[in-house]
Design an enzyme around this catalytic site. Structure first.
Site, PDB file in Angstrom:
ATOM      1  N   THR A  15      -7.103   1.977   3.448  1.00 48.07           N
ATOM      2  CA  THR A  15      -6.713   2.318   4.820  1.00 48.07           C
ATOM      3  C   THR A  15      -6.411   3.805   4.899  1.00 48.07           C
ATOM      4  O   THR A  15      -5.721   4.354   4.050  1.00 48.07           O
ATOM      5  CB  THR A  15      -5.463   1.520   5.244  1.00 48.07           C
ATOM      6  OG1 THR A  15      -5.735   0.126   5.142  1.00 48.07           O
ATOM      7  CG2 THR A  15      -5.072   1.847   6.681  1.00 48.07           C
TER       8      THR A  15
ATOM      9  N   HIS B 241      -1.020  -6.667   3.875  1.00 46.48           N
ATOM     10  CA  HIS B 241      -2.330  -7.025   4.417  1.00 46.48           C
ATOM     11  C   HIS B 241      -2.240  -7.749   5.757  1.00 46.48           C
ATOM     12  O   HIS B 241      -3.158  -8.486   6.138  1.00 46.48           O
ATOM     13  CB  HIS B 241      -3.106  -7.907   3.425  1.00 46.48           C
ATOM     14  CG  HIS B 241      -3.457  -7.202   2.163  1.00 46.48           C
ATOM     15  ND1 HIS B 241      -4.027  -7.858   1.081  1.00 46.48           N
ATOM     16  CD2 HIS B 241      -3.307  -5.904   1.762  1.00 46.48           C
ATOM     17  CE1 HIS B 241      -4.213  -6.995   0.095  1.00 46.48           C
ATOM     18  NE2 HIS B 241      -3.784  -5.803   0.496  1.00 46.48           N
TER      19      HIS B 241
ATOM     20  N   LEU C 245       0.471   2.818   2.649  1.00 47.64           N
ATOM     21  CA  LEU C 245      -0.755   2.333   3.272  1.00 47.64           C
ATOM     22  C   LEU C 245      -1.609   1.743   2.166  1.00 47.64           C
ATOM     23  O   LEU C 245      -1.578   2.219   1.031  1.00 47.64           O
ATOM     24  CB  LEU C 245      -1.519   3.473   3.954  1.00 47.64           C
ATOM     25  CG  LEU C 245      -0.939   4.090   5.233  1.00 47.64           C
ATOM     26  CD1 LEU C 245      -1.820   5.250   5.685  1.00 47.64           C
ATOM     27  CD2 LEU C 245      -0.806   3.058   6.338  1.00 47.64           C
ATOM     28  N   ASP C 246      -2.397   0.723   2.497  1.00 49.71           N
ATOM     29  CA  ASP C 246      -3.343   0.179   1.519  1.00 49.71           C
ATOM     30  C   ASP C 246      -4.290   1.285   1.059  1.00 49.71           C
ATOM     31  O   ASP C 246      -4.570   2.227   1.811  1.00 49.71           O
ATOM     32  CB  ASP C 246      -4.172  -0.953   2.131  1.00 49.71           C
ATOM     33  CG  ASP C 246      -3.373  -2.229   2.308  1.00 49.71           C
ATOM     34  OD1 ASP C 246      -2.267  -2.320   1.741  1.00 49.71           O
ATOM     35  OD2 ASP C 246      -3.852  -3.125   3.014  1.00 49.71           O
ATOM     36  N   ARG C 247      -4.798   1.146  -0.141  1.00 50.00           N
ATOM     37  CA  ARG C 247      -5.681   2.164  -0.703  1.00 50.00           C
ATOM     38  C   ARG C 247      -6.854   2.479   0.221  1.00 50.00           C
ATOM     39  O   ARG C 247      -7.204   3.643   0.426  1.00 50.00           O
ATOM     40  CB  ARG C 247      -6.224   1.690  -2.055  1.00 50.00           C
ATOM     41  CG  ARG C 247      -7.139   2.705  -2.746  1.00 50.00           C
ATOM     42  CD  ARG C 247      -7.765   2.117  -3.985  1.00 50.00           C
ATOM     43  NE  ARG C 247      -8.644   1.012  -3.639  1.00 50.00           N
ATOM     44  CZ  ARG C 247      -9.258   0.230  -4.528  1.00 50.00           C
ATOM     45  NH1 ARG C 247      -9.044   0.428  -5.814  1.00 50.00           N
ATOM     46  NH2 ARG C 247     -10.054  -0.734  -4.141  1.00 50.00           N
TER      47      ARG C 247
END
Length: 345
Positions: free
Chosen positions: A147, A250, A143-145
């Site tokens: 998110t 993204h 997961l993105d940082r």
């Protein structure tokens, strides 16, 4: 020192640099060592020489030469010790655990793996999740940082392989919740813009292109996202469910910004200085609404990798999103079981 290894790139390890891929598997490996292995031709991707900046793709096999065990490299920096507070924090994030896997509700702001300026990350904190096992669990997707939400770690090699296969074959069902600027129209639709890296210096960022241009655009990839509006606050903001059919970098953030309804708090794709005035666009809503990213991996459904039955894991909203939901009068209990189900069915 271990012998030569051959690592297969998993579906959620795609489109990342080779050096980052290696540090995910060998957190103690230093950049200097990686560069040296590349220069000597010891690191190979599908049998070919590679650079540290080479991007890997699912299914590719990375040949890794013998690597000294942690603490044996002369130029290695001391391993960062996990504090008691950090260990307690990450253990409190556990929402499911069995002998094969662990699921966490990842807090926003915590990177999944190390990188520039990332001294504390989930791969490091996994040492605190060993419980009765000697080896820390392994990440099987990212997961993105910024998110938050459901993220899986495998506790065994068999589970890791099975989960990687499930993600690659898209047998997992992910649903994200987000607050977006404005109210998307129509209320339910599929976004099909392709994605390509913008290039140049600075942080990684994707650019949307028309689906018909994907084949002719170097480096572009097909990307598909389903969205459904669950509730809205007039034309000011909306609570949407997002279902990524593909899993590009993204993807959800770029797609929502492209249709004029960027995710609240997403300064990368909508600009922190642009305020939403009520009809879409602008990463910030102003007032008491948090400036943090309002994107949450709400649920993950998949067949258990080694046991019978299907798991549906759900993660509560983080604090900053809970405050926004309360402010707009949105209640989690009001969300339909399947927001993408045909209303006429």
């Amino acid at each position: 020192m271990s012998g030569v290894r051959h690592l297969t790139v998993g579906p959620d390890e795609a489109d990342q640099r080779l050096d980052r891929f290696l540090r995910r598997h060998f957190p103690h490996l230093q950049q200097g060592r990686i560069e040296k292995m590349c220069r000597k031709g010891e690191l190979r991707v599908d049998g070919a020489r590679a650079k540290a900046s080479t991007h890997v793709e699912p299914g590719q096999v990375v040949r890794v030469p013998p690597i000294p065990a942690e603490g044996q490299e002369r130029d290695e920096a001391p391993k960062r010790r996990i504090t008691d507070a950090q260990a307690e924090m990450i253990r409190d994030c556990v929402i499911y655990k069995d002998q094969h896997l662990i699921a966490l509700n990842k807090p926003p702001g915590l990177a999944t793996q190390g990188g520039t300026g990332q001294d504390v990350h989930l791969a490091m904190l996994a040492d605190a999740l060993t419980f009765e096992r000697e080896e820390p669990p392994r990440l099987v997707h990212r997961l993105d940082r910024d998110t938050s939400g459901v993220i899986l770690l495998a506790r065994t090699g068999r589970a890791a392989a099975a989960l990687a296969k499930a993600f690659q074959s898209r047998e997992t069902e992910k649903v994200y919740w987000a607050a977006v600027a404005g109210a998307p129209k129509p209320r339910r639709a599929t976004i099909r813009y392709g994605l390509v890296k913008m290039g140049g210096a600075g942080a990684e960022k994707m650019r949307c292109i028309h689906p018909d241009a994907v084949k002719e655009t170097e480096g572009a990839k097909r990307a598909v996202t389903d969205y459904a509006v669950i509730d809205q606050m007039a034309q000011r903001a909306a609570w949407v469910a997002l279902r990524p059919v593909t899993g590009r970098t993204h993807q959800l953030r770029a797609h929502m910004a492209e249709i004029g309804n960027p995710i609240v708090g997403d300064g990368k794709y909508a600009g922190n200085s642009t305020t939403n005035e009520g009809d879409g666009w602008g990463a910030q809503l102003g007032g008491a609404v948090s400036r943090k990213l309002h994107l949450h991996a709400r649920s993950l459904a998949f067949d258990h990798p080694l046991e019978r039955g299907r798991l549906v894991l759900t993660a509560p909203l983080p604090e900053h999103m809970t405050r926004t939901w309360d402010m707009f009068g949105w209640r989690e209990a009001d969300a339909p079981e399947d927001p993408f189900e045909d209303e006429e069915a």
